[in-house]
Motif scaffolding. Structure first.
Motif, mmCIF file in Angstrom:
data_model
loop_
_atom_site.group_PDB
_atom_site.id
_atom_site.type_symbol
_atom_site.label_atom_id
_atom_site.label_comp_id
_atom_site.label_asym_id
_atom_site.label_seq_id
_atom_site.Cartn_x
_atom_site.Cartn_y
_atom_site.Cartn_z
ATOM 1 N N ILE A 148 22.280 61.628 64.664
ATOM 2 C CA ILE A 148 23.537 60.772 63.761
ATOM 3 C C ILE A 148 23.359 59.446 64.526
ATOM 4 C CG2 ILE A 148 26.054 60.660 63.368
ATOM 5 C CD1 ILE A 148 25.974 63.704 63.092
ATOM 6 N N GLU A 149 23.220 59.333 65.670
ATOM 7 C CA GLU A 149 23.317 58.006 66.457
ATOM 8 C C GLU A 149 22.140 56.900 65.634
ATOM 9 O OE1 GLU A 149 22.983 60.838 68.875
ATOM 10 O OE2 GLU A 149 24.990 60.868 68.189
ATOM 11 N N GLN A 150 21.130 57.452 65.368
ATOM 12 C CA GLN A 150 20.011 56.634 64.694
ATOM 13 C C GLN A 150 20.477 56.101 63.217
ATOM 14 O OE1 GLN A 150 16.128 58.621 64.240
ATOM 15 N NE2 GLN A 150 15.119 57.053 65.558
ATOM 16 N N ILE A 151 21.431 56.700 62.575
ATOM 17 C CA ILE A 151 21.773 56.288 61.398
ATOM 18 C C ILE A 151 21.874 54.641 61.412
ATOM 19 C CG2 ILE A 151 23.378 56.308 59.558
ATOM 20 C CD1 ILE A 151 23.775 59.390 60.247
ATOM 21 N N GLU A 152 22.683 54.249 62.469
ATOM 22 C CA GLU A 152 22.960 52.866 62.500
ATOM 23 C C GLU A 152 21.870 51.954 62.576
ATOM 24 O OE1 GLU A 152 24.431 52.025 66.953
ATOM 25 O OE2 GLU A 152 25.765 53.145 65.673
ATOM 26 N N ILE A 153 20.610 52.115 62.728
ATOM 27 C CA ILE A 153 19.326 51.453 62.854
ATOM 28 C C ILE A 153 19.152 51.285 61.478
ATOM 29 C CG2 ILE A 153 17.092 51.102 63.485
ATOM 30 C CD1 ILE A 153 17.391 53.453 65.538
ATOM 31 N N VAL A 154 19.620 51.998 60.566
ATOM 32 C CA VAL A 154 19.299 51.972 58.952
ATOM 33 C C VAL A 154 20.402 51.412 58.048
ATOM 34 C CG1 VAL A 154 17.103 53.223 59.081
ATOM 35 C CG2 VAL A 154 19.241 54.190 58.560
ATOM 36 N N ALA A 155 21.447 51.855 58.451
ATOM 37 C CA ALA A 155 22.556 51.729 57.515
ATOM 38 C C ALA A 155 23.492 50.555 58.254
ATOM 39 C CB ALA A 155 23.534 52.872 57.320
ATOM 40 N N ALA A 156 24.012 49.692 57.182
ATOM 41 C CA ALA A 156 24.761 48.344 57.510
ATOM 42 C C ALA A 156 26.284 49.009 57.904
ATOM 43 C CB ALA A 156 24.785 47.341 56.615
ATOM 44 N N SER A 157 26.489 49.774 57.129
ATOM 45 C CA SER A 157 27.997 50.541 57.278
ATOM 46 C C SER A 157 28.009 51.954 56.644
ATOM 47 C CB SER A 157 29.061 49.756 56.642
ATOM 48 O OG SER A 157 28.792 49.872 55.186
ATOM 49 N N ILE A 158 29.027 52.907 57.191
ATOM 50 C CA ILE A 158 29.304 54.332 57.041
ATOM 51 C C ILE A 158 30.645 54.339 56.413
ATOM 52 C CG2 ILE A 158 29.196 56.503 57.850
ATOM 53 C CD1 ILE A 158 27.215 55.602 59.820
ATOM 54 N N SER A 159 31.007 54.632 55.207
ATOM 55 C CA SER A 159 32.156 54.753 54.676
ATOM 56 C C SER A 159 32.706 55.971 54.999
ATOM 57 C CB SER A 159 32.094 54.914 53.071
ATOM 58 O OG SER A 159 31.684 55.980 52.636
ATOM 59 N N GLU A 160 34.174 55.945 55.054
ATOM 60 C CA GLU A 160 34.883 57.177 55.323
ATOM 61 C C GLU A 160 34.560 58.437 54.845
ATOM 62 O OE1 GLU A 160 39.297 57.759 55.193
ATOM 63 O OE2 GLU A 160 39.004 55.621 55.843
ATOM 64 N N GLN A 161 34.036 58.216 53.589
ATOM 65 C CA GLN A 161 33.654 59.651 52.953
ATOM 66 C C GLN A 161 32.230 60.064 53.328
ATOM 67 O OE1 GLN A 161 34.879 58.038 49.229
ATOM 68 N NE2 GLN A 161 36.199 59.561 48.779
ATOM 69 N N ALA A 162 31.399 59.081 53.675
ATOM 70 C CA ALA A 162 30.140 59.438 54.119
ATOM 71 C C ALA A 162 30.104 59.910 55.697
ATOM 72 C CB ALA A 162 29.371 58.060 54.194
ATOM 73 N N ALA A 163 31.008 59.437 56.238
ATOM 74 C CA ALA A 163 31.388 60.070 57.609
ATOM 75 C C ALA A 163 31.682 61.531 57.599
ATOM 76 C CB ALA A 163 32.534 59.224 58.266
ATOM 77 N N LEU A 164 32.462 61.977 56.530
ATOM 78 C CA LEU A 164 33.139 63.288 56.466
ATOM 79 C C LEU A 164 31.903 64.149 56.108
ATOM 80 C CD1 LEU A 164 36.341 63.270 54.181
ATOM 81 C CD2 LEU A 164 35.923 63.614 56.377
ATOM 82 N N LEU A 165 31.063 63.584 55.060
ATOM 83 C CA LEU A 165 29.816 64.532 54.862
ATOM 84 C C LEU A 165 28.788 64.594 55.967
ATOM 85 C CD1 LEU A 165 29.007 62.917 51.163
ATOM 86 C CD2 LEU A 165 29.965 65.181 51.789
ATOM 87 N N ILE A 166 28.568 63.350 56.790
ATOM 88 C CA ILE A 166 27.691 63.505 57.660
ATOM 89 C C ILE A 166 28.162 64.315 59.082
ATOM 90 C CG2 ILE A 166 27.014 62.059 59.853
ATOM 91 C CD1 ILE A 166 26.687 59.527 57.824
#
Ligand code: TXA
Ligand code: MG
Length: 316
Positions: free
Chosen positions: A64-82
């Protein structure tokens, strides 16, 4: 080009880190990976698969930590799914980091991100210097590869290495949810079911499927997919008996409704999902002309099977 087959994730990652293509197992289907930050390696994916350049690739991360290498932001709903479904058979579409090459996203400002749960995929991704862009490891338009032999059949001589593992346990591609829009949109069904998604995100919208007239939100949706050379004929659940023409095959959940050259009767929708693409490929290898496919119920993974069957049956 010689295609090396190995069961060593370190050896496979060595090829990828040198800018080569490596096919690797995941729990959904096999992926065809390249270093997401090397445009010249990404270009090789499109050549090897004969894939249209506007069809973006999913980027695979090992944590999950690696996501920030590719995504500029993570919405609240994306965070729930992740939080709930990573690692696993889910891809979330997020706003992309500017550093991601346009080739990966087909020019879109968003990126699909997935963290596979497969242990061999995870070891492989951990040996790679960067996140790995990977479509399914098949020639475009053909059924996705669910075992390493299918990868070899489609891509040997075109890729440097196949990381050989067991057959993909799920057998259908990941569920894709676009979280770059509000409310989020389900772009592709998979083993993470609509029912499970709605529990977390009741406002989730469902993309309008394979209707060709609309501009598709997921570029991949406009292409014919998952198709063997044989023609696909859809049968309702519990089909009535009939006499098929010679060289016909049947796959479904009930007794075959006639005499067929090749038959796969599955005990559950999960087994149906697991067997489907391999069965399509076996039919092609046998020169089967028509494949009769019983439609499962539209719930759970049945919805994903229905989707793949409907697309495979689309006219060429
Ligand atoms: O299970 C899977 O998802 C497998 C394994 C290897 O991870 N991958 C896979 O990739 O099925 P592919 O390329 O065969 O299918 C990915 C789909 C395509 O239809 C593509 O258009 C869509 O995802 N996609 C990728 N990035 C997207 C984005 N930024 N926005 C919308 N759709 C996207
Ligand atoms: Mg694919």
């Amino acid at each position: 080009m010689n295609t090396l087959i190995t069961d060593s994730p370190e050896e496979a990652a060595g090829f990828l880190n040198r800018g080569e293509l490596v096919a690797f197992p995941t729990e959904t289907v096999y992926g065809l990976g390249a270093d997401a930050f090397r445009p010249e390696a990404i270009a090789k994916i499109f050549r090897a698969k004969e894939r249209p350049a506007d069809n973006p690739l999913i980027i695979h991360v090992h944590s999950i930590e690696q996501i920030e290498i590719v995504a500029a932001s993570i919405s609240e709903q994306a965070a729930l799914l992740i939080d709930r479904f990573f690692p696993g058979p889910l891809t979330v579409v997020l706003e992309k980091k500017p550093s991601i090459p346009d080739l990966v996203t087909g020019g879109l400002q968003t990126v699909g991100v997935r963290c596979p749960a497969h242990p061999l995929a995870n070891s492989f991704l951990r040996c790679c210097s960067h996140p790995v862009a990977a479509p399914s490891a098949n020639v475009s338009g053909r059924p996705s590869s669910t075992d390493w032999k299918a990868v070899y059949h489609d891509l040997h001589g075109r890729i440097s290495c196949i990381l050989k593992g067991p057959a993909a346990p799920i057998g259908l591609e990941s569920t894709i949810v676009d979280c770059s829009v509000e409310p989020p949109v389900l772009l592709r069904t998979g083993a993470v079911s609509l029912e499970a998604l709605l529990e977390l995100i009741p406002s989730l919208k469902i993309a309008s499927g394979c209707s060709a007239e609309e501009s598709p939100k997921s570029p991949g949706m406009k292409y014919r997919h998952y198709a063997p050379s044989a023609s696909i004929i859809l049968l309702p659940a519990d089909p009535e008996r009939f006499s098929p023409e010679p060289s016909a095959a049947f796959i479904g959940l009930t007794e075959p409704p006639g005499i067929f050259e090749l038959v796969k009767q599955c005990r559950s929708p999960e087994e149906y999902a697991h067997e489907l693409f391999g069965f399509f490929r076996s039919c092609d290898a046998r020169g089967i002309k028509s494949i009769y496919c019983e439609l499962p119920k539209e719930k759970g993974i049945g919805r994903a099977i229905l989707d793949r069957l409907t697309r495979a049956a689309c006219p060429r």
